[in-house]
Design a protein around this motif. Structure first.
Motif, PDB file in Angstrom:
ATOM      1  N   ALA A 144      10.701   8.070  -1.718  1.00  0.00           N
ATOM      2  CA  ALA A 144      12.147   7.862  -2.410  1.00  0.00           C
ATOM      3  C   ALA A 144      13.052   6.690  -1.786  1.00  0.00           C
ATOM      4  N   GLY A 145      13.758   6.128  -2.579  1.00  0.00           N
ATOM      5  CA  GLY A 145      14.644   5.129  -2.113  1.00  0.00           C
ATOM      6  C   GLY A 145      15.181   4.195  -3.158  1.00  0.00           C
ATOM      7  N   LEU A 146      16.350   3.694  -2.784  1.00  0.00           N
ATOM      8  CA  LEU A 146      17.023   2.947  -4.105  1.00  0.00           C
ATOM      9  C   LEU A 146      16.362   1.712  -4.356  1.00  0.00           C
ATOM     10  N   VAL A 147      16.725   1.064  -5.479  1.00  0.00           N
ATOM     11  CA  VAL A 147      16.275  -0.163  -5.924  1.00  0.00           C
ATOM     12  C   VAL A 147      16.373  -1.210  -4.627  1.00  0.00           C
ATOM     13  N   GLY A 148      15.144  -1.968  -4.062  1.00  0.00           N
ATOM     14  CA  GLY A 148      15.549  -2.663  -3.079  1.00  0.00           C
ATOM     15  C   GLY A 148      15.208  -2.164  -1.694  1.00  0.00           C
ATOM     16  N   SER A 149      15.018  -1.061  -1.582  1.00  0.00           N
ATOM     17  CA  SER A 149      14.777  -0.473  -0.414  1.00  0.00           C
ATOM     18  C   SER A 149      13.647  -0.798   0.183  1.00  0.00           C
ATOM     19  N   GLY A 150      12.444  -1.149  -0.687  1.00  0.00           N
ATOM     20  CA  GLY A 150      11.082  -1.469   0.105  1.00  0.00           C
ATOM     21  C   GLY A 150       9.927  -0.429  -0.499  1.00  0.00           C
ATOM     22  N   ARG A 151      10.327   0.288  -1.298  1.00  0.00           N
ATOM     23  CA  ARG A 151       9.243   1.318  -1.823  1.00  0.00           C
ATOM     24  C   ARG A 151       8.143   0.660  -2.325  1.00  0.00           C
ATOM     25  N   SER A 152       8.419  -0.088  -3.403  1.00  0.00           N
ATOM     26  CA  SER A 152       7.270  -0.758  -3.879  1.00  0.00           C
ATOM     27  C   SER A 152       6.556  -1.870  -3.089  1.00  0.00           C
ATOM     28  N   ASN A 153       7.377  -2.336  -2.108  1.00  0.00           N
ATOM     29  CA  ASN A 153       6.630  -3.262  -1.116  1.00  0.00           C
ATOM     30  C   ASN A 153       5.559  -2.455  -0.243  1.00  0.00           C
ATOM     31  N   VAL A 154       5.906  -1.742   0.215  1.00  0.00           N
ATOM     32  CA  VAL A 154       5.011  -0.702   0.684  1.00  0.00           C
ATOM     33  C   VAL A 154       3.779  -0.238  -0.021  1.00  0.00           C
ATOM     34  N   ALA A 155       3.917  -0.053  -1.295  1.00  0.00           N
ATOM     35  CA  ALA A 155       2.782   0.388  -1.967  1.00  0.00           C
ATOM     36  C   ALA A 155       1.945  -0.857  -2.358  1.00  0.00           C
ATOM     37  N   GLU A 156       2.702  -2.056  -2.392  1.00  0.00           N
ATOM     38  CA  GLU A 156       1.693  -3.318  -2.696  1.00  0.00           C
ATOM     39  C   GLU A 156       1.119  -3.530  -1.486  1.00  0.00           C
ATOM     40  N   THR A 157       1.750  -3.513  -0.222  1.00  0.00           N
ATOM     41  CA  THR A 157       0.994  -3.672   1.037  1.00  0.00           C
ATOM     42  C   THR A 157      -0.216  -2.676   1.441  1.00  0.00           C
ATOM     43  N   LEU A 158       0.143  -1.602   0.948  1.00  0.00           N
ATOM     44  CA  LEU A 158      -1.321  -0.523   0.995  1.00  0.00           C
ATOM     45  C   LEU A 158      -2.386  -0.937   0.203  1.00  0.00           C
ATOM     46  N   PHE A 159      -1.933  -1.695  -0.880  1.00  0.00           N
ATOM     47  CA  PHE A 159      -3.095  -2.072  -2.003  1.00  0.00           C
ATOM     48  C   PHE A 159      -3.633  -3.574  -1.695  1.00  0.00           C
ATOM     49  N   GLY A 160      -2.993  -4.201  -0.458  1.00  0.00           N
ATOM     50  CA  GLY A 160      -3.482  -5.557  -0.239  1.00  0.00           C
ATOM     51  C   GLY A 160      -3.111  -6.645  -0.918  1.00  0.00           C
ATOM     52  N   VAL A 161      -2.088  -6.360  -1.826  1.00  0.00           N
ATOM     53  CA  VAL A 161      -1.251  -7.533  -2.263  1.00  0.00           C
ATOM     54  C   VAL A 161      -0.575  -8.583  -1.385  1.00  0.00           C
ATOM     55  N   THR A 162       0.214  -7.843  -0.529  1.00  0.00           N
ATOM     56  CA  THR A 162       1.029  -8.764   0.611  1.00  0.00           C
ATOM     57  C   THR A 162       0.393  -8.007   1.874  1.00  0.00           C
ATOM     58  N   PRO A 163      -0.610  -8.526   2.591  1.00  0.00           N
ATOM     59  CA  PRO A 163      -0.975  -7.690   3.758  1.00  0.00           C
ATOM     60  C   PRO A 163      -0.060  -7.323   4.799  1.00  0.00           C
ATOM     61  N   ALA A 164      -0.180  -6.321   5.446  1.00  0.00           N
ATOM     62  CA  ALA A 164       0.828  -5.886   6.423  1.00  0.00           C
ATOM     63  C   ALA A 164       0.779  -6.972   7.547  1.00  0.00           C
ATOM     64  N   SER A 165       2.076  -7.167   8.214  1.00  0.00           N
ATOM     65  CA  SER A 165       2.352  -8.091   9.313  1.00  0.00           C
ATOM     66  C   SER A 165       1.827  -7.465  10.682  1.00  0.00           C
ATOM     67  N   SER A 166       2.069  -6.092  10.645  1.00  0.00           N
ATOM     68  CA  SER A 166       1.525  -5.509  12.102  1.00  0.00           C
ATOM     69  C   SER A 166       1.489  -3.948  11.274  1.00  0.00           C
ATOM     70  N   GLY A 167       0.918  -3.116  12.349  1.00  0.00           N
ATOM     71  CA  GLY A 167       0.555  -1.625  11.942  1.00  0.00           C
ATOM     72  C   GLY A 167      -0.831  -1.639  11.749  1.00  0.00           C
ATOM     73  N   SER A 168      -1.074  -0.101  11.327  1.00  0.00           N
ATOM     74  CA  SER A 168      -2.584   0.241  11.256  1.00  0.00           C
ATOM     75  C   SER A 168      -2.554   1.066   9.744  1.00  0.00           C
ATOM     76  N   ILE A 169      -3.795   0.892   9.342  1.00  0.00           N
ATOM     77  CA  ILE A 169      -4.124   1.980   8.269  1.00  0.00           C
ATOM     78  C   ILE A 169      -5.415   2.433   8.344  1.00  0.00           C
ATOM     79  N   GLU A 170      -5.551   3.624   8.174  1.00  0.00           N
ATOM     80  CA  GLU A 170      -6.770   4.323   8.435  1.00  0.00           C
ATOM     81  C   GLU A 170      -7.259   4.992   7.167  1.00  0.00           C
TER      82      GLU A 170
END
Length: 467
Positions: free
Chosen positions: A304-330
């Motif tokens: 959850a979060g307001l518009v512009g809070s980054g929710r959709s960006n997290v989803a896009e990063t998980l799906f590889g649209v915008t690869p993460a700059s750091s952190g890990s996915i397992e």
């Protein structure tokens, strides 16, 4: 005898209109698209100084009727009357000149123009030399905003506005035509509670000024708070009209679906299994940072979060649209580097984008082409040839399971209602048999503004066409 748009506009301007019972009415309206009867002998009547809600499931015909009243579609049959006079609307401009304005689900503002330029486009005030007088246009916009209690800088470019403020600009633009009828199609789908309250205050003020408002919504609580009357459509047919004070929520649902609904969203009890997705300290420079969570098999995790809070960006990063700059996915306990949507799909991930028209559906293609595109190459091509019968049977079965309203799989997706377009996208991803399904605003309409570009549209289309 129908009055031409030009003649009716002159009548409206003179004020010499009959004292009709209804401000706007439609009788016996029918509209067909290739293979689909969108409206069948429907009626609609809007009173002066009232809010009339239009209810119905996806594909019920609500938006089609409103587009007819707004001059976008021409009915195959039926009469449209404005203040008792039969009219023919051949274009949206005809409707505007007759005092009928529509605010669509997909906001139609031009992002690189200012607020004032968007509101007065084609009607800009000119100076003695014939050039646009920006000072006068600024003052006109300020006066309009004062009337509507809107606090937005007339000189700011629309692309910098929040979704709520874009909605306010659309309303102001419609009111600037001195409209007698204002049609709002899902206006609160991407607004916060406070923003909805502000919108409702504006609606009440407009109603007090004698404007008739048509309000399309799926939200029951809004119906009882803002609407005076409501009409229900089902499968392109008119079901009935009632005062909002005369019915209950269950009555409306029964009219919408044609049967008793004992439980709206029954919770399915399923066993929760092992961790299938683990995210630790995920960051995307300048957008979000230190995001961590786990998702288990059979589990639904809400973000959850307001518009512009980054929710959709997290989803896009998980799906590889915008690869993460750091952190890990397992995935399933093993570290993975998801650098593209193709890589995500190989790992049995699926992503339903929030923007079905820009980054989801291929609108000019048919249902079959839209559904099969994620699985065709890997599953239905052998020896360089497509197994057409097998893929058609699979997509046909999925369309039936999701109850996509269409005559066949060869209907172009652009001819479907918004809800049925969404079903086609869901079907596309379910055909991939995903282990992880990411849904970004799956029930919201397309009124959200474009976020700061992350390369999504370009990379997504490249990935789609590689499939």
């Amino acid at each position: 005898m129908a009055v031409s748009p030009t003649t009716m506009a002159a009548v409206r301007a003179s004020g010499a209109v009959p004292n009709a019972e209804y401000l706007l009415s439609a009788e016996g309206v029918r509209k067909e698209f290739p293979g689909v009867v969108a409206l069948d002998d429907v009626q609609f009547r809007l009173k002066r100084a009232s809010v009339h809600a239009l209810m119905g499931e996806n594909g019920a015909g609500k938006s089609t009727l409103m587009k007819i009243l707004a001059g976008i579609y021409t009915p195959d049959k039926g009469d449209i009357r404005l203040k008792g006079i039969e009219i023919q609307l051949k274009s949206p401009l005809d409707a505007l000149e007759n005092g009928i304005a529509m605010i669509h689900q997909e906001l139609n503002l031009m992002p690189f123009m200012t607020v004032a330029e968007n509101i007065w486009i084609r009607r800009e005030p000119k100076n003695r030399l014939g050039f646009i007088d920006h000072g006068v246009m600024h003052r006109m916009t300020e006066e309009l905003f004062t009337r509507l209690n809107i606090a937005i800088d007339p000189d700011i470019e629309v692309r910098f506005l929040s979704v709520a403020n874009r909605q306010m600009v659309e309303i102001a633009k419609a009111v600037s035509y001195n409209s007698d009828v204002l049609i709002m199609d899902e206006p609160t789908s991407a607004l916060t509670e406070r923003e909805v309250e502000h919108l409702f205050r504006i609606i009440r003020d407009l109603k007090a000024q004698g404007i008739g408002i048509v309000y399309i919504t799926h939200k029951m609580n809004e119906l009882f708070e803002i609407a005076d009357e409501f009409s229900v459509f089902r499968d392109g047919r008119y079901i009935g009209t009632h005062a909002s004070t005369d019915v209950t929520r269950d009555d409306i649902i029964r009219m919408m679906v044609g049967r008793e609904i004992t439980q709206m969203f029954p919770k399915e009890e399923v066993p929760i299994g092992e961790v299938v997705l683990s995210v630790k300290d995920l960051c995307l420079n300048g957008v979000f940072k230190n995001v961590s969570f786990e998702v288990r098999a059979g589990e639904i995790l809400g973000v959850a979060g307001l518009v512009g809070s980054g929710r959709s960006n997290v989803a896009e990063t998980l799906f590889g649209v915008t690869p993460a700059s750091s952190g890990s996915i397992e995935l399933y306990g093993k570290p993975v580097a998801i650098s593209s949507p193709t890589e995500a799909i190989r790992n049995r991930m699926a992503f339903l984008t929030e923007d079905r028209k820009d980054t989801g559906c291929l609108l000019i293609l048919d249902i079959l082409e839209n559904m099969q595109i994620a699985v065709l190459q890997d599953r239905y091509v052998k020896g360089g040839f497509v197994q057409q019968g097998a893929v058609e049977a699979t997509c046909e079965d999925m369309a039936k399971k999701l109850r996509v309203k269409t005559p066949n799989l060869y209907e172009r997706v652009e001819n479907l209602s918004g809800g049925n377009q969404q079903k086609v996208l869901i079907g596309r991803w379910l055909l991939t048999n995903p282990r992880i399904l990411i849904l970004d605003e799956p029930t919201v309409s397309m009124s959200a503004p474009r976020r700061k570009s992350t390369g999504w549209s370009r990379r997504w289309r490249e990935t789609v066409w590689r499939w």
